[in-house]
Scaffold this motif. Structure first.
Motif, PDB file in Angstrom:
ATOM      1  N   SER A  64       0.845  -1.207   0.000  1.00 49.91           N
ATOM      2  CA  SER A  64       0.000   0.000   0.000  1.00 49.91           C
ATOM      3  C   SER A  64       0.876   1.251   0.000  1.00 49.91           C
ATOM      4  O   SER A  64       0.548   2.248  -0.639  1.00 49.91           O
ATOM      5  CB  SER A  64      -0.943  -0.005   1.203  1.00 49.91           C
ATOM      6  OG  SER A  64      -0.204  -0.172   2.387  1.00 49.91           O
ATOM      7  N   ASP A  65       2.018   1.192   0.710  1.00 43.79           N
ATOM      8  CA  ASP A  65       2.928   2.353   0.696  1.00 43.79           C
ATOM      9  C   ASP A  65       3.482   2.563  -0.714  1.00 43.79           C
ATOM     10  O   ASP A  65       3.593   3.685  -1.194  1.00 43.79           O
ATOM     11  CB  ASP A  65       4.103   2.133   1.668  1.00 43.79           C
ATOM     12  CG  ASP A  65       3.630   2.140   3.125  1.00 43.79           C
ATOM     13  OD1 ASP A  65       2.495   2.622   3.367  1.00 43.79           O
ATOM     14  OD2 ASP A  65       4.372   1.656   3.986  1.00 43.79           O
ATOM     15  N   LEU A  66       3.820   1.451  -1.350  1.00 49.58           N
ATOM     16  CA  LEU A  66       4.351   1.550  -2.718  1.00 49.58           C
ATOM     17  C   LEU A  66       3.315   2.206  -3.630  1.00 49.58           C
ATOM     18  O   LEU A  66       3.628   3.121  -4.400  1.00 49.58           O
ATOM     19  CB  LEU A  66       4.711   0.150  -3.234  1.00 49.58           C
ATOM     20  CG  LEU A  66       5.199   0.079  -4.671  1.00 49.58           C
ATOM     21  CD1 LEU A  66       6.535   0.793  -4.843  1.00 49.58           C
ATOM     22  CD2 LEU A  66       5.349  -1.375  -5.130  1.00 49.58           C
ATOM     23  N   SER A  67       2.063   1.766  -3.495  1.00 50.41           N
ATOM     24  CA  SER A  67       0.999   2.332  -4.336  1.00 50.41           C
ATOM     25  C   SER A  67       0.880   3.831  -4.112  1.00 50.41           C
ATOM     26  O   SER A  67       0.686   4.600  -5.053  1.00 50.41           O
ATOM     27  CB  SER A  67      -0.354   1.705  -4.019  1.00 50.41           C
ATOM     28  OG  SER A  67      -0.277   0.336  -4.191  1.00 50.41           O
ATOM     29  N   GLU A  68       1.010   4.238  -2.843  1.00 48.63           N
ATOM     30  CA  GLU A  68       0.858   5.657  -2.530  1.00 48.63           C
ATOM     31  C   GLU A  68       1.983   6.482  -3.157  1.00 48.63           C
ATOM     32  O   GLU A  68       1.735   7.543  -3.736  1.00 48.63           O
ATOM     33  CB  GLU A  68       0.895   5.795  -1.009  1.00 48.63           C
ATOM     34  CG  GLU A  68       0.033   6.920  -0.488  1.00 48.63           C
ATOM     35  CD  GLU A  68       0.098   6.933   1.029  1.00 48.63           C
ATOM     36  OE1 GLU A  68      -0.389   5.957   1.639  1.00 48.63           O
ATOM     37  OE2 GLU A  68       0.648   7.908   1.576  1.00 48.63           O
ATOM     38  N   ILE A  69       3.193   5.959  -3.040  1.00 44.17           N
ATOM     39  CA  ILE A  69       4.347   6.683  -3.603  1.00 44.17           C
ATOM     40  C   ILE A  69       4.172   6.823  -5.116  1.00 44.17           C
ATOM     41  O   ILE A  69       4.402   7.890  -5.693  1.00 44.17           O
ATOM     42  CB  ILE A  69       5.652   5.911  -3.274  1.00 44.17           C
ATOM     43  CG1 ILE A  69       5.918   5.964  -1.772  1.00 44.17           C
ATOM     44  CG2 ILE A  69       6.833   6.466  -4.055  1.00 44.17           C
ATOM     45  CD1 ILE A  69       6.918   4.929  -1.283  1.00 44.17           C
ATOM     46  N   LEU A  70       3.738   5.755  -5.737  1.00 42.19           N
ATOM     47  CA  LEU A  70       3.560   5.788  -7.192  1.00 42.19           C
ATOM     48  C   LEU A  70       2.403   6.722  -7.575  1.00 42.19           C
ATOM     49  O   LEU A  70       2.487   7.463  -8.559  1.00 42.19           O
ATOM     50  CB  LEU A  70       3.302   4.379  -7.734  1.00 42.19           C
ATOM     51  CG  LEU A  70       4.462   3.390  -7.611  1.00 42.19           C
ATOM     52  CD1 LEU A  70       4.022   1.982  -8.023  1.00 42.19           C
ATOM     53  CD2 LEU A  70       5.644   3.819  -8.478  1.00 42.19           C
ATOM     54  N   ALA A  71       1.344   6.682  -6.772  1.00 44.75           N
ATOM     55  CA  ALA A  71       0.172   7.509  -7.099  1.00 44.75           C
ATOM     56  C   ALA A  71       0.513   8.991  -7.077  1.00 44.75           C
ATOM     57  O   ALA A  71      -0.042   9.777  -7.846  1.00 44.75           O
ATOM     58  CB  ALA A  71      -0.967   7.205  -6.115  1.00 44.75           C
ATOM     59  N   ASN A  72       1.493   9.368  -6.232  1.00 44.09           N
ATOM     60  CA  ASN A  72       1.902  10.780  -6.200  1.00 44.09           C
ATOM     61  C   ASN A  72       2.435  11.247  -7.547  1.00 44.09           C
ATOM     62  O   ASN A  72       2.449  12.427  -7.849  1.00 44.09           O
ATOM     63  CB  ASN A  72       2.998  10.998  -5.146  1.00 44.09           C
ATOM     64  CG  ASN A  72       2.415  10.953  -3.753  1.00 44.09           C
ATOM     65  OD1 ASN A  72       1.221  11.195  -3.573  1.00 44.09           O
ATOM     66  ND2 ASN A  72       3.241  10.612  -2.771  1.00 44.09           N
ATOM     67  N   GLU A  73       2.920  10.310  -8.331  1.00 43.59           N
ATOM     68  CA  GLU A  73       3.429  10.642  -9.670  1.00 43.59           C
ATOM     69  C   GLU A  73       2.440  10.184 -10.733  1.00 43.59           C
ATOM     70  O   GLU A  73       2.797  10.048 -11.903  1.00 43.59           O
ATOM     71  CB  GLU A  73       4.786   9.956  -9.904  1.00 43.59           C
ATOM     72  CG  GLU A  73       5.889  10.444  -8.987  1.00 43.59           C
ATOM     73  CD  GLU A  73       6.370  11.852  -9.309  1.00 43.59           C
ATOM     74  OE1 GLU A  73       6.064  12.352 -10.411  1.00 43.59           O
ATOM     75  OE2 GLU A  73       7.047  12.441  -8.451  1.00 43.59           O
ATOM     76  N   ASN A  74       1.243   9.876 -10.293  1.00 45.93           N
ATOM     77  CA  ASN A  74       0.208   9.387 -11.207  1.00 45.93           C
ATOM     78  C   ASN A  74       0.634   8.102 -11.928  1.00 45.93           C
ATOM     79  O   ASN A  74       0.370   7.908 -13.111  1.00 45.93           O
ATOM     80  CB  ASN A  74      -0.170  10.480 -12.208  1.00 45.93           C
ATOM     81  CG  ASN A  74      -1.577  10.293 -12.707  1.00 45.93           C
ATOM     82  OD1 ASN A  74      -2.408   9.678 -12.012  1.00 45.93           O
ATOM     83  ND2 ASN A  74      -1.861  10.762 -13.897  1.00 45.93           N
ATOM     84  N   GLN A  75       1.328   7.237 -11.175  1.00 40.85           N
ATOM     85  CA  GLN A  75       1.760   5.956 -11.740  1.00 40.85           C
ATOM     86  C   GLN A  75       1.258   4.822 -10.851  1.00 40.85           C
ATOM     87  O   GLN A  75       0.794   5.050  -9.731  1.00 40.85           O
ATOM     88  CB  GLN A  75       3.291   5.925 -11.839  1.00 40.85           C
ATOM     89  CG  GLN A  75       3.808   6.943 -12.850  1.00 40.85           C
ATOM     90  CD  GLN A  75       5.320   6.951 -12.982  1.00 40.85           C
ATOM     91  OE1 GLN A  75       6.036   6.440 -12.137  1.00 40.85           O
ATOM     92  NE2 GLN A  75       5.802   7.566 -14.055  1.00 40.85           N
TER      93      GLN A  75
END
Ligand SMILES: Cc1cc2nc3c(=O)[nH]c(=O)nc-3n(C[C@H](O)[C@H](O)[C@H](O)COP(=O)(O)OP(=O)(O)OC[C@H]3O[C@@H](n4cnc5c(N)ncnc54)[C@H](O)[C@@H]3O)c2cc1C
Lengths: 485, 404
Positions: B76-87
Motif C-alpha cells: 500500500s505504501d508503494l501504491s501511494e508513492i507511485l500515485a503521487n506521480e500518477n503511476q
C-alpha cells in the motif's frame, strides 16, 4: 583448432548420418565456411559438423552422441545473432533447427500457439493474419530469425515498448537437455506450481539445452493505431522529445529513432521521402481504441512541436504505414550502402539518459575515427549505434572495438546495461564482470552447472567462467572485448 | 521459533552468514505474513526472518517509469508513492496494508487484472537477494530492457523465499489509469458464460479483467462489496480501465456485442463499487475458516465446465476467465471424507487437461492427507537441482516448494 580428433570426427559423422541421413549433414570445409560466424562478424570459427535434424527424437539422439563422444554442441536458428551466440567456440557440432519450422497448433480460444523452434518469426505473424491476433515480439530481423533463437535471446523489437519482450509472451517450452533428456516447462496453462523455469530458460542463450517446442501467447491486434514521423533538426531535440513523451505518461506502442546517417541510406534504398537534411527522425506509433488513439496522437504531436520538431507527418494510409515500418525494419539492410562491414551495438540506458549516451556515441565516433549511424528502440532506452568499418583492415577492427567499449562502458555508468536484446554471446563476455559482482556470476555459474553439468552445450558463452566443455585451453581469435574497469 | 527483523540488507546478510556458519537453523523469510500457511513443517530451532524494516525508496526516477525499493515495503505504501506521480504497479495484491512487495513477488501474487495487465513476470526488472550463506546477489538492473546474464528475477518470482531472501527490487511501472468500471452480466447458465467468453475473444473492447462466480461465491461477493445485483444465476464480470470516454464507449459496445438470449441482464456496477468489487475479488483467496482453499490451473476453455462442477458441489469459486485460474473454498457442511473426494475429483478434472490443482490453505486432516502441490511434474526434478545448487543445505524455507 578442433576439439575432435580425426577418428572421433569420423565416428561422429557416421553416427550422425545414421540419425539424420546424408542430406542432414554438412562436414566438408567448403560447406562449413557459411557457418563460421553469425551476424557478429568480428569473430569466426568453423564447426566440425553442421547437422539439420527434422524431429525432436533426432535431436535427442544427436545430443546423446555428442555426450558419448564428449563433443561440444551449439544450437543455431537463422544465425542472425549479433553477439556471436552461435559461434562454435572450439569447433564441435552445430545443431541447426531450420528444418523444424512447423506451426503445430493455433488455439484462439485459449490464446496460444505451439510452434517448432525453426519457425521464422514473421511466418507466425503471417499465419495469424486476419484472425485479430498476433504474436507480439517483432524483432527487426523477424523476416529471418527463428522463434527458437528469439526464445534463446529473449528478443525484443520496436513494439516491445508497450507489449514486452519474448519472455512476456512465452507460456511453455519443451527442450532437449544437454544430457539428451526431453523436458517440458510450463504449457498452455498460465500458472503451474514451483519456479518459473520457463521464464529463466528464455534468454539463456542456448546454454540450457535445445528448445524443440514453444507455447507462445497470442495477443489481440490493436483496434486502431496512428503512425507518426516527427522530423528534428538535431538528435538532441529528438531524444528530449522521447523523455517528454514518456515523462508525460504516454506509452506509445513503438518509439524508434533514426539519425541522419541512416536516413540517407534508407532514402536511397526506399525513396520514402525522408528529409535528407534532418538531424533525426522519430517513428512513433500509438495504438489502442479508436476513441483514444486520436487524442494520444494529438498529444504526441504537441510534445514533438514543443520540443523543436520541424514537422510531424502522419501515415495517411495503411500502405504508407507499412512502408514506414519496412524502412525501419530493413534499416540494417540499407547499411550495406554505407560500408562493407558493420558492428551493431546494443546498449541500454534509463530513457531519460538518452541525450547523454548519444553525446558519448558522437564523441567516441570522432575520437576513434569510426563512422557511426543510429537506428534504435528509443522508447526503451535501447540504443543500437552501428559502427561502420572494413573488416579486412585489422586496425579498423581495433578502433571499432575501442569505440564500442567506450559506449558500452558509458551505458553501465549511466545505470544501464550492455545488452537490451542481442545477448552477451561471446561478444560481451568480458563486460559481465563490470555489470555483475563475483557473487552474481558465481550464482549464475551454479545455475549453468545445474542446467548444463558438463558445459558441452554452448560452451564459452555468456559467462566469463564455466561451461568450457574441457576446452579451457582454447584461444579465441578475438576474445570478447576487454572492458576497462 | 525465534524471529529477526534486520534494519538493512547488510544486517540481513550478516544474520544468514552467521547462521550458515553457526547454528544452521532453518530460516523462513517473511514479509507481511499474509501467506504463512505455506510454511512447511518447522523445527523449533527455526527462525523467522522478516524484511519489513527494509522498506526504503532507493531510487524513483518517475520519468523513466521505474522504481527501486526495499523488498520489505508495504504494497500500500508503494501504491501511494507511485500515485503521487500518477503511476501504478497494476497488480492486485491481497492484504496490501500488510503484504510487502518482496513477499508478493516471492508468492507471485496476482488478481483479476492479470488478464489485461500481466503479472510480476512483466514488471520485475531487477533485484538484489541474499542467499542462505549470506551472500548478496543481483540480477537484472534498473532499465526496462536488459538481457545480460541469466534472468534470476524470473527464478525468484514465486520461489517463496526458498532460493534467497529478496532485499531490493526494481519494478517497471505504468501511468495510472483514470477510472475502473465493472459490468455485471447475469447469465442463464455456465454454458452461456462459455459462449460469451468466446464472443469476447473478438470483442472490439479490451477488458482488463474477466471473472465469473459460482452462486455461493456470488452471494459472498455482493455482501462483501456491498453491492446489490442479482445472484440467482451464474454471473460474469467484465472490468474496463481508462478514460471516461474509453469506458463509455466500451460499455456501450459490450452491450451490443453480448446481445444474446442467454444473457439475462447487463448492469454497470459504478465507479466506487467497481473498486470495492475489485478489492473483494483480490481478497477472495483468503477464505477465513473454510476447510480448504484451492487454486485450479487449466486452459481458459475449461473454466466454465469446471465452475459448473464446483456449483454442483456447493463450492464458493471465483474464476479468472481469461487466464484459466479458479480459486475455490470447500463448503464446511460436508464431512472430511466428502471434502477429500471432492478435491480429488477437482484435481482429476484439471489433470485431464494437463493442468493442476494446488491447495492454498487447508485444515487438518486434509492438510496432511492430500498433496498441496497437486500432481508431480517432470520439471520438478529440474527445480530440485536448482534449489540444491543455490541452497545446498536446504536452510531456506524447507517444505515450501513442490518438489521436496
Ligand atoms: C538485421 C538485424 C536486425 C535485428 N534486430 C533485432 C531486434 O530488433 N531485436 C532483437 O532482439 N534482436 C535483433 N536482432 C538479433 C537477432 O535477430 C535475434 O537475436 C534473434 O532472436 C536471433 O534468432 P536466430 O534464429 O537468428 O538465432 P541464432 O542467431 O541462430 O541464435 C541466437 C542464439 O540462440 C541460440 N539458439 C538458437 N536456436 C535455439 C534453440 N532452438 N534452442 C536453444 N538455443 C537456440 C543460439 O545458440 C544462439 O545463442 C537483429 C539481427 C539482425 C541481423
Amino acid at each position: 583448432m578442433s576439439s575432435t580428433t580425426e577418428s572421433s570426427a569420423e565416428q561422429l559423422i557416421r553416427r550422425f548420418r545414421d540419425v539424420v541421413g546424408e542430406d542432414g549433414l554438412l562436414y566438408r570445409p567448403e560447406e562449413l565456411i557459411v557457418y563460421e560466424c553469425d551476424g557478429y562478424v568480428v569473430e569466426k570459427n568453423v564447426p566440425d559438423v553442421v547437422v539439420f535434424p527434422r524431429t525432436t527424437a533426432q535431436i535427442i539422439e544427436l545430443v546423446k552422441i555428442c555426450n558419448d563422444l564428449k563433443v561440444p554442441f551449439v544450437p543455431r536458428g537463422a544465425g542472425t545473432s549479433l553477439a556471436g551466440g552461435t559461434l562454435p567456440v572450439g569447433g564441435g557440432v552445430m545443431i541447426t533447427l531450420t528444418r523444424m519450422r512447423e506451426i503445430l497448433e493455433i488455439n484462439y480460444r485459449d490464446r496460444y500457439a505451439i510452434v517448432e523452434p525453426g519457425l521464422v518469426n514473421v511466418h507466425l505473424t503471417q499465419a495469424l493474419k486476419g484472425s485479430g491476433y498476433h504474436y507480439a515480439p517483432d524483432p527487426s530481423s523477424q523476416g529471418a530469425c527463428t522463434l527458437g533463437g528469439n526464445v534463446a535471446t529473449n528478443s525484443g523489437g520496436p513494439h516491445t515498448l508497450k507489449y514486452g519482450v519474448t519472455v512476456n509472451h512465452v507460456l511453455g517450452i519443451e527442450y532437449v537437455s544437454p544430457q539428451g533428456e526431453l523436458m517440458r516447462l510450463g504449457g498452455p496453462q498460465e500458472e503451474m506450481p514451483g519456479y518459473d523455469l520457463t521464464g529463466m530458460f528464455v534468454g539463456s542463450e542456448g546454454t540450457f539445452g535445445i528448445c524443440t517446442k514453444i507455447w507462445v501467447r497470442l495477443t489481440r491486434d490493436p483496434a486502431a493505431h496512428r503512425t507518426l514521423l516527427a522530423i528534428f533538426e538535431t538528435v538532441k531535440d529528438a531524444t528530449e522529445t522521447i523523455s517528454a513523451i514518456i515523462g508525460a505518461g504516454i506509452v506509445p506502442a513503438a518509439l524508434e529513432m533514426m539519425d541522419q546517417g541512416i536516413i540517407a541510406a534508407l532514402e536511397e534504398a526506399f525513396h520514402f521521402g525522408f528529409p535528407l537534411d534532418a538531424g533525426a527522425v522519430l517513428l512513433i506509433e500509438t495504438d489502442g481504441l479508436e476513441v483514444s488513439v486520436e487524442q494520444d496522437a494529438l498529444d504526441i504531436e504537441r510534445l514533438c512541436s514543443e520540443n523543436g520538431a520541424r514537422e510531424v507527418r502522419r501515415a495517411g494510409t495503411e500502405a504508407e504505414r507499412q512502408l514506414l515500418w519496412k524502412c525501419r525494419k530493413q534499416a540494417f539492410g540499407a547499411i550495406g550502402r554505407l560500408s562493407p562491414s558493420y558492428c551493431t551495438q546494443d546498449g541500454v540506458v534509463p530513457r531519460t539518459k538518452l541525450p547523454e549516451i548519444l553525446d558519448c556515441i558522437t564523441e567516441s565516433s570522432e575520437r576513434h575515427g569510426i563512422r557511426v549511424v543510429n537506428v534504435f528502440h528509443a522508447g526503451d532506452g535501447n540504443i543500437h549505434p552501428i559502427l561502420l568499418f572494413d573488416e579486412r583492415d585489422p586496425e579498423q577492427i581495433k578502433r571499432v572495438m575501442a569505440a564500442s567499449d567506450e559506449i558500452l562502458n558509458r551505458c553501465i555508468d549511466l545505470g544501464g546495461s550492455v545488452t537490451g536484446e542481442h545477448g552477451i554471446g561471446v561478444e560481451k563476455i568480458s563486460f559481465m564482470s563490470r555489470l555483475f559482482t563475483e557473487n552474481d556470476l558465481e550464482i549464475m555459474g551454479r545455475i549453468r552447472i545445474a542446467m548444463n553439468p558438463t558445459g558441452c552445450c554452448s560452451p564459452s558463452k555468456m559467462l566469463p567462467t564455466a561451461g568450457a566443455c574441457g576446452m579451457e585451453h582454447i584461444e579465441r581469435s578475438h576474445p570478447g572485448k576487454q572492458a576497462h574497469a | 521459533m525465534t524471529e529477526f527483523s534486520p534494519v538493512s540488507a547488510k544486517e540481513l546478510a550478516r544474520f544468514l552468514r552467521d547462521n550458515s556458519k553457526g547454528e544452521r537453523a532453518q530460516v523462513f523469510p517473511v514479509g507481511g505474513r499474509t501467506s504463512l500457511q505455506f510454511l512447511g513443517p518447522q523445527q523449533t530451532t527455526a527462525a523467522l526472518l522478516s524484511t519489513h524494516q527494509i522498506a526504503n525508496v532507493i531510487d524513483y526516477p518517475a520519468r523513466d517509469m521505474t522504481i527501486t525499493v526495499g523488498a520489505g515495503m508495504r504494497t500500500s505504501d508503494l501504491s501511494e508513492i507511485l500515485a503521487n506521480e500518477n503511476q501504478e504497479l497494476p497488480i492486485d495484491i491481497s492484504h496490501n496494508q500488510r503484504a510487502t512487495i518482496g513477499g508478493a513477488i516471492s508468492c507471485n501474487v496476482s488478481g483479476p487484472r492479470r488478464y489485461g495487465q500481466g503479472t510480476f513476470r512483466d514488471y520485475l526488472i531487477g533485484m538484489t537477494a541474499v542467499d542462505a550463506e549470506g551472500k548478496e546477489f543481483h540480477a537484472g538492473g534498473r532499465v526496462v530492457k536488459n538481457v545480460a546474464g541469466y534472468d534470476l528475477c524470473k527464478l525468484m518470482i514465486g520461489s517463496r523465499g526458498s532460493l534467497g531472501v529478496l532485499t531490493e527490487i526494481t519494478l517497471k511501472v505504468k501511468p495510472k489509469q483514470d477510472h475502473l468500471e465493472a459490468v455485471w452480466i447475469n447469465c442463464e447458465s455456465f454454458e452461456t458464460i462459455d459462449l460469451l467468453c468466446e464472443k469476447m475473444l473478438n470483442s472490439a473492447t479490451r477488458p482488463v479483467a474477466m471473472e465469473a462466480f459460482t452462486p455461493a461465491a456470488c452471494q459472498f461477493v455482493v455482501a462483501d462489496a456491498r453491492i446489490n445485483f442479482p445472484t440467482d444465476h451464474p454471473v460474469m464480470l467484465v472490468f474496463y480501465e481508462g478514460t471516461e470516454k474509453e469506458l463509455l464507449w466500451q460499455i456501450g459496445m459490450l452491450r451490443s456485442e453480448l446481445d444474446h438470449p442467454g444473457v439475462r441482464s447487463i448492469e454497470e456496477v459504478g465507479d466506487e463499487s467497481s473498486i470495492l468489487l475489485l478489492g473483494t475479488l483480490t481478497e477472495f483467496p483468503d477464505g477465513g475458516d473454510v476447510p480448504a482453499t484451492f487454486q485450479a490451473n487449466m486452459r481458459p476453455s475449461r473454466v466454465a465446465s469446471f465452475l459448473e462442477y464446483c456449483t454442483s458441489r456447493n463450492i464458493s469459486a471465483v474464476a479468472r476467465l481469461g487466464n484459466g485460474i479458479v480459486i475455490g473454498h470447500l463448503p464446511d457442511d460436508i464431512g472430511h471424507e466428502a471434502q477429500k473426494s471432492v478435491l480429488n475429483e477437482l484435481s482429476a478434472h484439471t489433470h485431464n487437461d494437463g493442468g493442476n490443482l494446488i491447495l492454498l490453505n487447508a485444515e487438518e486432516p486434509i492438510a496432511s492427507e492430500l498433496s498441496w502441490w497437486g500432481r508431480a511434474e517432470q520439471s520438478w526434478s529440474v527445480m530440485k537441482t536448482i534449489k540444491e545448487s543455490l541452497d545446498p543445505s536446504g536452510l531456506l524455507n524447507p517444505g515450501g516448494t513442490p518438489f521436496e
